[in-house]
Scaffold this motif. Structure first.
Motif, PDB file in Angstrom:
ATOM      1  N   LEU A  79       0.834  -1.205   0.000  1.00 23.57           N
ATOM      2  CA  LEU A  79       0.000   0.000   0.000  1.00 23.57           C
ATOM      3  C   LEU A  79       0.865   1.250   0.000  1.00 23.57           C
ATOM      4  O   LEU A  79       0.590   2.219  -0.734  1.00 23.57           O
ATOM      5  CB  LEU A  79      -0.912  -0.003   1.226  1.00 23.57           C
ATOM      6  CG  LEU A  79      -1.861   1.199   1.353  1.00 23.57           C
ATOM      7  CD1 LEU A  79      -2.989   1.083   0.333  1.00 23.57           C
ATOM      8  CD2 LEU A  79      -2.437   1.295   2.760  1.00 23.57           C
ATOM      9  N   GLY A  80       1.930   1.239   0.826  1.00 17.85           N
ATOM     10  CA  GLY A  80       2.827   2.385   0.864  1.00 17.85           C
ATOM     11  C   GLY A  80       3.484   2.629  -0.473  1.00 17.85           C
ATOM     12  O   GLY A  80       3.542   3.773  -0.949  1.00 17.85           O
ATOM     13  N   VAL A  81       3.967   1.571  -1.119  1.00 24.22           N
ATOM     14  CA  VAL A  81       4.600   1.711  -2.432  1.00 24.22           C
ATOM     15  C   VAL A  81       3.591   2.219  -3.455  1.00 24.22           C
ATOM     16  O   VAL A  81       3.899   3.093  -4.283  1.00 24.22           O
ATOM     17  CB  VAL A  81       5.198   0.364  -2.882  1.00 24.22           C
ATOM     18  CG1 VAL A  81       5.642   0.429  -4.340  1.00 24.22           C
ATOM     19  CG2 VAL A  81       6.369  -0.019  -1.983  1.00 24.22           C
ATOM     20  N   LEU A 136       4.542   3.963  17.226  1.00 22.17           N
ATOM     21  CA  LEU A 136       4.405   4.481  15.865  1.00 22.17           C
ATOM     22  C   LEU A 136       2.959   4.531  15.396  1.00 22.17           C
ATOM     23  O   LEU A 136       2.631   5.260  14.458  1.00 22.17           O
ATOM     24  CB  LEU A 136       5.229   3.627  14.892  1.00 22.17           C
ATOM     25  CG  LEU A 136       6.747   3.662  15.066  1.00 22.17           C
ATOM     26  CD1 LEU A 136       7.422   2.871  13.950  1.00 22.17           C
ATOM     27  CD2 LEU A 136       7.276   5.090  15.098  1.00 22.17           C
ATOM     28  N   THR A 137       2.092   3.752  16.066  1.00 22.69           N
ATOM     29  CA  THR A 137       0.673   3.788  15.708  1.00 22.69           C
ATOM     30  C   THR A 137       0.086   5.181  15.913  1.00 22.69           C
ATOM     31  O   THR A 137      -0.756   5.642  15.120  1.00 22.69           O
ATOM     32  CB  THR A 137      -0.114   2.762  16.547  1.00 22.69           C
ATOM     33  OG1 THR A 137       0.418   1.458  16.317  1.00 22.69           O
ATOM     34  CG2 THR A 137      -1.595   2.770  16.176  1.00 22.69           C
ATOM     35  N   LEU A 138       0.514   5.877  16.957  1.00 22.14           N
ATOM     36  CA  LEU A 138      -0.099   7.156  17.318  1.00 22.14           C
ATOM     37  C   LEU A 138       0.136   8.251  16.279  1.00 22.14           C
ATOM     38  O   LEU A 138      -0.831   8.884  15.828  1.00 22.14           O
ATOM     39  CB  LEU A 138       0.394   7.591  18.705  1.00 22.14           C
ATOM     40  CG  LEU A 138       0.060   6.619  19.845  1.00 22.14           C
ATOM     41  CD1 LEU A 138       0.629   7.119  21.159  1.00 22.14           C
ATOM     42  CD2 LEU A 138      -1.450   6.410  19.960  1.00 22.14           C
ATOM     43  N   PRO A 139       1.379   8.541  15.862  1.00 27.79           N
ATOM     44  CA  PRO A 139       1.560   9.581  14.845  1.00 27.79           C
ATOM     45  C   PRO A 139       0.958   9.213  13.497  1.00 27.79           C
ATOM     46  O   PRO A 139       0.614  10.110  12.710  1.00 27.79           O
ATOM     47  CB  PRO A 139       3.085   9.733  14.748  1.00 27.79           C
ATOM     48  CG  PRO A 139       3.643   8.474  15.301  1.00 27.79           C
ATOM     49  CD  PRO A 139       2.680   8.035  16.361  1.00 27.79           C
ATOM     50  N   ILE A 140       0.812   7.910  13.219  1.00 25.89           N
ATOM     51  CA  ILE A 140       0.138   7.511  11.983  1.00 25.89           C
ATOM     52  C   ILE A 140      -1.319   7.947  12.032  1.00 25.89           C
ATOM     53  O   ILE A 140      -1.853   8.496  11.059  1.00 25.89           O
ATOM     54  CB  ILE A 140       0.266   5.993  11.764  1.00 25.89           C
ATOM     55  CG1 ILE A 140       1.717   5.623  11.424  1.00 25.89           C
ATOM     56  CG2 ILE A 140      -0.668   5.522  10.652  1.00 25.89           C
ATOM     57  CD1 ILE A 140       1.972   4.135  11.348  1.00 25.89           C
ATOM     58  N   LEU A 212     -15.150   8.347   3.751  1.00 27.98           N
ATOM     59  CA  LEU A 212     -15.091   8.586   5.189  1.00 27.98           C
ATOM     60  C   LEU A 212     -15.853   7.508   5.946  1.00 27.98           C
ATOM     61  O   LEU A 212     -15.369   6.986   6.963  1.00 27.98           O
ATOM     62  CB  LEU A 212     -15.659   9.968   5.511  1.00 27.98           C
ATOM     63  CG  LEU A 212     -15.680  10.376   6.984  1.00 27.98           C
ATOM     64  CD1 LEU A 212     -14.285  10.304   7.591  1.00 27.98           C
ATOM     65  CD2 LEU A 212     -16.258  11.785   7.141  1.00 27.98           C
ATOM     66  N   ALA A 213     -17.041   7.154   5.459  1.00 28.36           N
ATOM     67  CA  ALA A 213     -17.834   6.117   6.111  1.00 28.36           C
ATOM     68  C   ALA A 213     -17.101   4.774   6.088  1.00 28.36           C
ATOM     69  O   ALA A 213     -17.052   4.061   7.097  1.00 28.36           O
ATOM     70  CB  ALA A 213     -19.189   5.987   5.424  1.00 28.36           C
ATOM     71  N   LEU A 214     -16.519   4.437   4.948  1.00 29.77           N
ATOM     72  CA  LEU A 214     -15.779   3.174   4.844  1.00 29.77           C
ATOM     73  C   LEU A 214     -14.537   3.191   5.732  1.00 29.77           C
ATOM     74  O   LEU A 214     -14.163   2.167   6.316  1.00 29.77           O
ATOM     75  CB  LEU A 214     -15.385   2.922   3.389  1.00 29.77           C
ATOM     76  CG  LEU A 214     -16.540   2.579   2.441  1.00 29.77           C
ATOM     77  CD1 LEU A 214     -16.058   2.554   0.989  1.00 29.77           C
ATOM     78  CD2 LEU A 214     -17.161   1.233   2.808  1.00 29.77           C
ATOM     79  N   GLY A 215     -13.896   4.352   5.839  1.00 28.64           N
ATOM     80  CA  GLY A 215     -12.729   4.464   6.707  1.00 28.64           C
ATOM     81  C   GLY A 215     -13.090   4.279   8.169  1.00 28.64           C
ATOM     82  O   GLY A 215     -12.375   3.593   8.912  1.00 28.64           O
ATOM     83  N   VAL A 216     -14.200   4.876   8.598  1.00 27.72           N
ATOM     84  CA  VAL A 216     -14.642   4.735   9.991  1.00 27.72           C
ATOM     85  C   VAL A 216     -15.036   3.293  10.281  1.00 27.72           C
ATOM     86  O   VAL A 216     -14.710   2.738  11.345  1.00 27.72           O
ATOM     87  CB  VAL A 216     -15.801   5.694  10.286  1.00 27.72           C
ATOM     88  CG1 VAL A 216     -16.397   5.420  11.665  1.00 27.72           C
ATOM     89  CG2 VAL A 216     -15.321   7.148  10.216  1.00 27.72           C
ATOM     90  N   PHE A 253      -7.175  -1.256   5.024  1.00 25.75           N
ATOM     91  CA  PHE A 253      -8.280  -0.589   4.333  1.00 25.75           C
ATOM     92  C   PHE A 253      -8.508   0.815   4.864  1.00 25.75           C
ATOM     93  O   PHE A 253      -8.803   1.735   4.091  1.00 25.75           O
ATOM     94  CB  PHE A 253      -9.565  -1.413   4.456  1.00 25.75           C
ATOM     95  CG  PHE A 253      -9.712  -2.470   3.409  1.00 25.75           C
ATOM     96  CD1 PHE A 253      -9.822  -2.128   2.068  1.00 25.75           C
ATOM     97  CD2 PHE A 253      -9.734  -3.811   3.751  1.00 25.75           C
ATOM     98  CE1 PHE A 253      -9.955  -3.096   1.087  1.00 25.75           C
ATOM     99  CE2 PHE A 253      -9.857  -4.792   2.783  1.00 25.75           C
ATOM    100  CZ  PHE A 253      -9.970  -4.434   1.445  1.00 25.75           C
ATOM    101  N   GLN A 254      -8.373   1.019   6.189  1.00 32.26           N
ATOM    102  CA  GLN A 254      -8.582   2.370   6.705  1.00 32.26           C
ATOM    103  C   GLN A 254      -7.478   3.304   6.238  1.00 32.26           C
ATOM    104  O   GLN A 254      -7.713   4.491   5.980  1.00 32.26           O
ATOM    105  CB  GLN A 254      -8.724   2.366   8.223  1.00 32.26           C
ATOM    106  CG  GLN A 254      -7.491   2.132   9.042  1.00 32.26           C
ATOM    107  CD  GLN A 254      -7.732   2.320  10.545  1.00 32.26           C
ATOM    108  OE1 GLN A 254      -8.608   3.092  10.957  1.00 32.26           O
ATOM    109  NE2 GLN A 254      -6.973   1.621  11.365  1.00 32.26           N
ATOM    110  N   PHE A 255      -6.254   2.804   6.100  1.00 26.93           N
ATOM    111  CA  PHE A 255      -5.189   3.564   5.469  1.00 26.93           C
ATOM    112  C   PHE A 255      -5.628   4.014   4.073  1.00 26.93           C
ATOM    113  O   PHE A 255      -5.546   5.195   3.718  1.00 26.93           O
ATOM    114  CB  PHE A 255      -3.931   2.686   5.327  1.00 26.93           C
ATOM    115  CG  PHE A 255      -2.787   3.061   6.224  1.00 26.93           C
ATOM    116  CD1 PHE A 255      -2.154   4.288   6.106  1.00 26.93           C
ATOM    117  CD2 PHE A 255      -2.302   2.166   7.168  1.00 26.93           C
ATOM    118  CE1 PHE A 255      -1.078   4.616   6.906  1.00 26.93           C
ATOM    119  CE2 PHE A 255      -1.220   2.482   7.982  1.00 26.93           C
ATOM    120  CZ  PHE A 255      -0.605   3.706   7.849  1.00 26.93           C
TER     121      PHE A 255
END
Length: 278
Positions: A79-81, A136-140, A212-216, A253-255
Motif C-alpha cells: 500500500l505504501g509503495v 508508531l501507531t499514534l503519529p500515523i 469517510l464512512a468506509l474508513g470509519v 483498508f482504513q489507510f
C-alpha cells in the motif's frame, strides 16, 4: 513523524517522495534510539504467542511462525509503495500540488515503514519491538488530522510538526497506567474522526462521504476484531484467519480510504502567507 519538516523546499519546488520517506525514517530512528535508552522499559505490553489466537507453526522459520499475522504486513508495504508511486495530477489541488504530494508521501512512507515494524514484533516477540509498534501507531493516526488542519489553516509546517510531536508525546500515558496506550489511541481516533467530519462538511462530496464512512467502519473493525481475537475462535471462519489477522486487513483498508478521502476533497490548500512568499 515528519520531524524534519523545517527543511521542506520553497513553495515553487516539488519535493520527491524520497524526501518525505527520509523525514519519516529519521523520526522512526529517533523513536528507536529513545526506546534503546530504556525510557519505556516499564511500559506494559503483551509479549508472547499466547496473546494471539493464531497458533504458531513450529516447522516454519521464526519470522513466519505465525504465517498469516506475519504475511499480512506485506499489505502495508505494498500500500505504501502504491501511494508513493501514485503521483498523477490531483485536480482538486491545482496550485498546491507539491504540498499535497508531500502530505501523501509522508503518510505512504508511514505505511511502508510500519509493515516491517509490525512484522518484527510478530517475529521477535520482544518488549522493545512491541513498544515501537505501539508508539508508531499514534503519529500515523495523527497525520490525517494534521492533513485536515492544513486544509483549514494553510501550509504551516510547524503546525504539522507540533501535531506529530504532541502525538508522540502522548505515548507517555503508557508510563502512567497499563492502559495508557489505549487511552491515547482512543483520543487520537476521536480527534481524527471529528476533524475529518469537520473537513468533509466544508469541502466534501458524495464520494468523500463514502470514503469517510468506509474508513470509519474499517477503523471500527480494526479495534473490535483485535480486541476479540481469542473470543472469535469459537467460530470456524476465525480459526485459521484469526481476528488479529482480519483487524490488520481492516487497518490496511482504513489507510487506503483515508488516502482516498483526503485526496478527493473539493478544495486546495491555502497559499503561503505573504511574509513567507519569496
Amino acid at each position: 513523524m515528519a520531524i524534519l519538516l523545517s527543511s521542506l523546499p520553497p513553495p515553487n519546488m516539488k519535493p520527491e517522495w524520497g524526501q518525505a520517506f527520509f523525514h519519516v525514517a529519521m523520526a522512526t530512528c529517533l523513536c528507536v534510539a529513545t526506546i534503546c535508552m530504556g525510557i519505556f522499559d516499564s511500559v506494559f505490553v503483551e509479549v508472547g504467542y499466547e496473546h494471539y489466537a493464531e497458533a504458531p507453526v513450529v516447522s516454519l522459520p521464526t519470522f513466519l511462525a505465525m504465517p498469516f499475522n506475519s504475511l499480512i504486513n506485506l499489505a502495508y508495504m505494498l500500500l505504501g509503495v502504491y501511494w508513493l508511486q501514485r503521483n498523477a495530477s490531483i485536480p482538486q489541488y491545482p496550485t498546491d500540488l507539491w504540498r499535497v504530494r508531500y502530505l501523501k508521501d509522508v503518510f505512504a512512507s508511514m505505511a511502508l515503514i510500519y509493515g516491517p515494524v509490525q512484522w518484527l514484533r510478530i517475529w521477535t516477540q520482544t518488549h522493545s519491538t512491541a513498544v515501537l509498534d505501539q508508539w508508531l501507531t499514534l503519529p500515523i493516526f495523527a497525520w490525517p488530522g494534521a492533513w485536515c488542519l492544513s486544509l483549514h489553516r494553510g501550509w504551516t509546517p510547524w503546525l504539522l510538526l507540533c501535531v506529530e510531536c504532541l502525538s508522540l508525546s502522548s505515548y507517555g500515558l503508557a508510563l502512567l497506567h497499563p492502559q495508557g496506550f489505549e487511552v491515547a489511541l482512543g483520543a487520537h481516533i476521536v480527534a481524527v474522526v471529528g476533524e475529518a467530519l469537520h473537513t468533509h462538511r466544508q469541502y466534501g462530496s458524495v464520494y468523500t462521504a463514502r470514503y469517510l464512512a468506509l474508513g470509519v467502519l474499517s477503523c471500527l473493525g480494526f479495534v473490535v476484531l483485535k480486541l476479540c481475537d481469542h473470543q472469535l475462535t469459537q467460530w470456524r471462519p476465525f480459526q485459521h484467519l484469526t481476528g488479529h489477522f482480519w483487524s490488520k486487513v481492516c487497518d490496511v483498508f482504513q489507510f487506503h480510504f483515508a488516502f482516498l478521502f483526503l485526496t478527493n476533497l473539493n478544495t486546495c490548500l491555502r497559499p503561503y502567507p505573504k511574509e513567507k512568499m519569496g
